[in-house]
Design a protein around this motif. Sequence first.
Motif, PDB file in Angstrom:
ATOM      1  N   ASN A 137      28.206 -12.503  -7.347  1.00  0.00           N
ATOM      2  CA  ASN A 137      29.074 -11.334  -7.278  1.00  0.00           C
ATOM      3  C   ASN A 137      29.565 -11.037  -5.864  1.00  0.00           C
ATOM      4  N   THR A 138      28.793 -11.411  -4.860  1.00  0.00           N
ATOM      5  CA  THR A 138      29.230 -11.197  -3.478  1.00  0.00           C
ATOM      6  C   THR A 138      28.476 -12.145  -2.564  1.00  0.00           C
ATOM      7  N   LEU A 139      29.088 -12.500  -1.456  1.00  0.00           N
ATOM      8  CA  LEU A 139      28.412 -13.326  -0.458  1.00  0.00           C
ATOM      9  C   LEU A 139      27.589 -12.421   0.461  1.00  0.00           C
ATOM     10  N   GLY A 140      26.421 -12.897   0.847  1.00  0.00           N
ATOM     11  CA  GLY A 140      25.555 -12.117   1.713  1.00  0.00           C
ATOM     12  C   GLY A 140      24.711 -11.106   0.970  1.00  0.00           C
ATOM     13  N   GLY A 141      24.693 -11.192  -0.356  1.00  0.00           N
ATOM     14  CA  GLY A 141      23.926 -10.255  -1.162  1.00  0.00           C
ATOM     15  C   GLY A 141      22.693 -10.879  -1.795  1.00  0.00           C
ATOM     16  N   HIS A 142      22.194 -10.223  -2.825  1.00  0.00           N
ATOM     17  CA  HIS A 142      20.955 -10.623  -3.504  1.00  0.00           C
ATOM     18  C   HIS A 142      20.994 -12.078  -3.941  1.00  0.00           C
ATOM     19  N   SER A 143      22.041 -12.476  -4.659  1.00  0.00           N
ATOM     20  CA  SER A 143      22.086 -13.820  -5.235  1.00  0.00           C
ATOM     21  C   SER A 143      22.083 -14.911  -4.171  1.00  0.00           C
ATOM     22  N   GLN A 144      22.839 -14.724  -3.118  1.00  0.00           N
ATOM     23  CA  GLN A 144      22.881 -15.747  -2.078  1.00  0.00           C
ATOM     24  C   GLN A 144      21.552 -15.849  -1.351  1.00  0.00           C
ATOM     25  N   ALA A 145      20.885 -14.725  -1.139  1.00  0.00           N
ATOM     26  CA  ALA A 145      19.570 -14.750  -0.501  1.00  0.00           C
ATOM     27  C   ALA A 145      18.549 -15.464  -1.382  1.00  0.00           C
ATOM     28  N   VAL A 146      18.565 -15.160  -2.693  1.00  0.00           N
ATOM     29  CA  VAL A 146      17.647 -15.816  -3.624  1.00  0.00           C
ATOM     30  C   VAL A 146      17.922 -17.314  -3.662  1.00  0.00           C
ATOM     31  N   GLN A 147      19.185 -17.691  -3.721  1.00  0.00           N
ATOM     32  CA  GLN A 147      19.550 -19.110  -3.736  1.00  0.00           C
ATOM     33  C   GLN A 147      19.035 -19.821  -2.494  1.00  0.00           C
ATOM     34  N   ASP A 148      19.237 -19.210  -1.331  1.00  0.00           N
ATOM     35  CA  ASP A 148      18.805 -19.835  -0.078  1.00  0.00           C
ATOM     36  C   ASP A 148      17.287 -19.987  -0.032  1.00  0.00           C
ATOM     37  N   LEU A 149      16.561 -18.930  -0.444  1.00  0.00           N
ATOM     38  CA  LEU A 149      15.102 -19.008  -0.471  1.00  0.00           C
ATOM     39  C   LEU A 149      14.628 -20.107  -1.418  1.00  0.00           C
ATOM     40  N   TYR A 150      15.248 -20.202  -2.586  1.00  0.00           N
ATOM     41  CA  TYR A 150      14.892 -21.211  -3.585  1.00  0.00           C
ATOM     42  C   TYR A 150      15.078 -22.620  -3.013  1.00  0.00           C
ATOM     43  N   LEU A 151      16.202 -22.853  -2.356  1.00  0.00           N
ATOM     44  CA  LEU A 151      16.478 -24.179  -1.809  1.00  0.00           C
ATOM     45  C   LEU A 151      15.545 -24.511  -0.653  1.00  0.00           C
ATOM     46  N   ARG A 152      15.280 -23.543   0.222  1.00  0.00           N
ATOM     47  CA  ARG A 152      14.384 -23.778   1.347  1.00  0.00           C
ATOM     48  C   ARG A 152      12.963 -24.076   0.875  1.00  0.00           C
ATOM     49  N   ARG A 153      12.505 -23.308  -0.122  1.00  0.00           N
ATOM     50  CA  ARG A 153      11.151 -23.503  -0.621  1.00  0.00           C
ATOM     51  C   ARG A 153      11.002 -24.806  -1.398  1.00  0.00           C
ATOM     52  N   ASN A 154      12.123 -25.417  -1.751  1.00  0.00           N
ATOM     53  CA  ASN A 154      12.085 -26.704  -2.441  1.00  0.00           C
ATOM     54  C   ASN A 154      12.481 -27.861  -1.531  1.00  0.00           C
ATOM     55  N   GLY A 155      12.398 -27.615  -0.223  1.00  0.00           N
ATOM     56  CA  GLY A 155      12.507 -28.691   0.747  1.00  0.00           C
ATOM     57  C   GLY A 155      13.881 -29.066   1.242  1.00  0.00           C
ATOM     58  N   LEU A 156      14.916 -28.336   0.869  1.00  0.00           N
ATOM     59  CA  LEU A 156      16.243 -28.670   1.368  1.00  0.00           C
ATOM     60  C   LEU A 156      16.397 -28.194   2.807  1.00  0.00           C
ATOM     61  N   SER A 157      17.066 -28.994   3.615  1.00  0.00           N
ATOM     62  CA  SER A 157      17.304 -28.632   5.010  1.00  0.00           C
ATOM     63  C   SER A 157      18.469 -27.667   5.115  1.00  0.00           C
ATOM     64  N   GLY A 158      18.617 -27.080   6.293  1.00  0.00           N
ATOM     65  CA  GLY A 158      19.736 -26.190   6.518  1.00  0.00           C
ATOM     66  C   GLY A 158      21.066 -26.903   6.325  1.00  0.00           C
ATOM     67  N   ALA A 159      21.124 -28.184   6.729  1.00  0.00           N
ATOM     68  CA  ALA A 159      22.354 -28.959   6.574  1.00  0.00           C
ATOM     69  C   ALA A 159      22.673 -29.182   5.098  1.00  0.00           C
ATOM     70  N   ASP A 160      21.629 -29.429   4.302  1.00  0.00           N
ATOM     71  CA  ASP A 160      21.844 -29.626   2.863  1.00  0.00           C
ATOM     72  C   ASP A 160      22.322 -28.327   2.208  1.00  0.00           C
ATOM     73  N   ILE A 161      21.678 -27.234   2.593  1.00  0.00           N
ATOM     74  CA  ILE A 161      22.027 -25.941   2.008  1.00  0.00           C
ATOM     75  C   ILE A 161      23.469 -25.568   2.330  1.00  0.00           C
ATOM     76  N   ALA A 162      23.932 -25.935   3.521  1.00  0.00           N
ATOM     77  CA  ALA A 162      25.309 -25.626   3.924  1.00  0.00           C
ATOM     78  C   ALA A 162      26.329 -26.338   3.044  1.00  0.00           C
ATOM     79  N   LYS A 163      25.910 -27.382   2.347  1.00  0.00           N
ATOM     80  CA  LYS A 163      26.824 -28.127   1.476  1.00  0.00           C
ATOM     81  C   LYS A 163      26.916 -27.536   0.073  1.00  0.00           C
ATOM     82  N   VAL A 164      26.099 -26.509  -0.201  1.00  0.00           N
ATOM     83  CA  VAL A 164      26.196 -25.794  -1.465  1.00  0.00           C
ATOM     84  C   VAL A 164      27.265 -24.723  -1.293  1.00  0.00           C
ATOM     85  N   GLU A 165      28.326 -24.790  -2.086  1.00  0.00           N
ATOM     86  CA  GLU A 165      29.456 -23.883  -1.906  1.00  0.00           C
ATOM     87  C   GLU A 165      29.257 -22.608  -2.716  1.00  0.00           C
ATOM     88  N   SER A 166      29.041 -21.503  -2.014  1.00  0.00           N
ATOM     89  CA  SER A 166      28.864 -20.207  -2.670  1.00  0.00           C
ATOM     90  C   SER A 166      30.204 -19.493  -2.743  1.00  0.00           C
TER      91      SER A 166
END
Length: 350
Positions: free
Chosen positions: A153-182
């Motif tokens: 629904n918005t960038l910088g909100g609940h969903s994007q934070a949850v997505q980032d935490l999920y990816l980080r906790r599953n071993g994705l690097s910052g560079a990998d996460i940057a390739k996920v288009e929100s």
Amino acid sequence: MTPTASTGSTATTRRRFISTLAVAAAAVPVTAACGSAAGGARRTSTLRYQGWTGQVTLPELAADLGHLGDVRLRWIGNTISGPQDVQSAATGQVDFGGAFNGAVVKLQEAGAPITSVIGYYGTDAKSYTGFFVLADSPIRSPRDLIGKKVGMNTLGGHSQAVQDLYLRRNGLSGADIAKVESLAVPPVTMEQSLRQGQLDVAAINGIFRDKALAAGGVRTLFKDLDFLGQFTAGSYVFRDDFIERNPDTVRAFTAGIAKTIEWSRQRPRAEVIDRMTRILRSRGRNENADALRYWKSWGVAGAGGVMTDREFDTWRAWLEDVGQIKKGRVKAADLYTNEFNPYAGGRGGR
């Protein structure tokens, strides 16, 4: 004690924030600013706010139930973004706003003179944010999200934070996460965008989530409840100077929301839905009430929306880790107050 702007460096930061927003605040029409009390008044009778298309907010339900006493609400338009809503409160365009607590942390760290007074939505077994894909989608693991489009629904909100935490906790690097288009997509069209192939993944919560599940053809990739558990995720905020001028109004508002949260828990689900449906149909905003029948819970963890440090610390720590705020700049206890909530301290609303 009524919350006031912090002293020292934080106060300086807040003065800078107010200065940078002076143009925006000055642009608010005079008629829109009339709701704020002047001088030494302890209450104003009207609170300006933004609503959500196709939804009934807790303040709207509270007002309809008579839980706000003689405090009235004045709708000035709709929003699709919590961060935008609290920014509007910070600049004085509305009297209160609600958003994901991470957005509140970030805005306060930037110097916004606001304080959270009550939690209003969250995550539990009935109400959570799910990240959905089509049933036949090849996306099945965190790494499969690389290079994919995720609607929220918005960038910088609940969903994007949850997505980032999920990816980080599953071993994705910052560079990998940057390739996920929100991508920011209005909640009312999120499901349609997913089904039409405009999105690979859709972050959906509340009534729109259950509507999508009921229609079939989608499956859950992950949800915030899986790795964060039950928690209150967002809060309503007021400007500090508004609280100082109108403590009785803030108390009436907070108590009314708290009472409505508990009313919703105690009443049959069908009764809550019927009440909200009547509210939506009677307000004449050309909205479809169909999604309301999927409402299950506000997801608020604490009794009456009472807040805790944890509900802010989770996002403060994440924002520090990803470099969006400076380490040690904010403390959870400075971001909110339970002073106006009759359920604080185990008082049970009395």
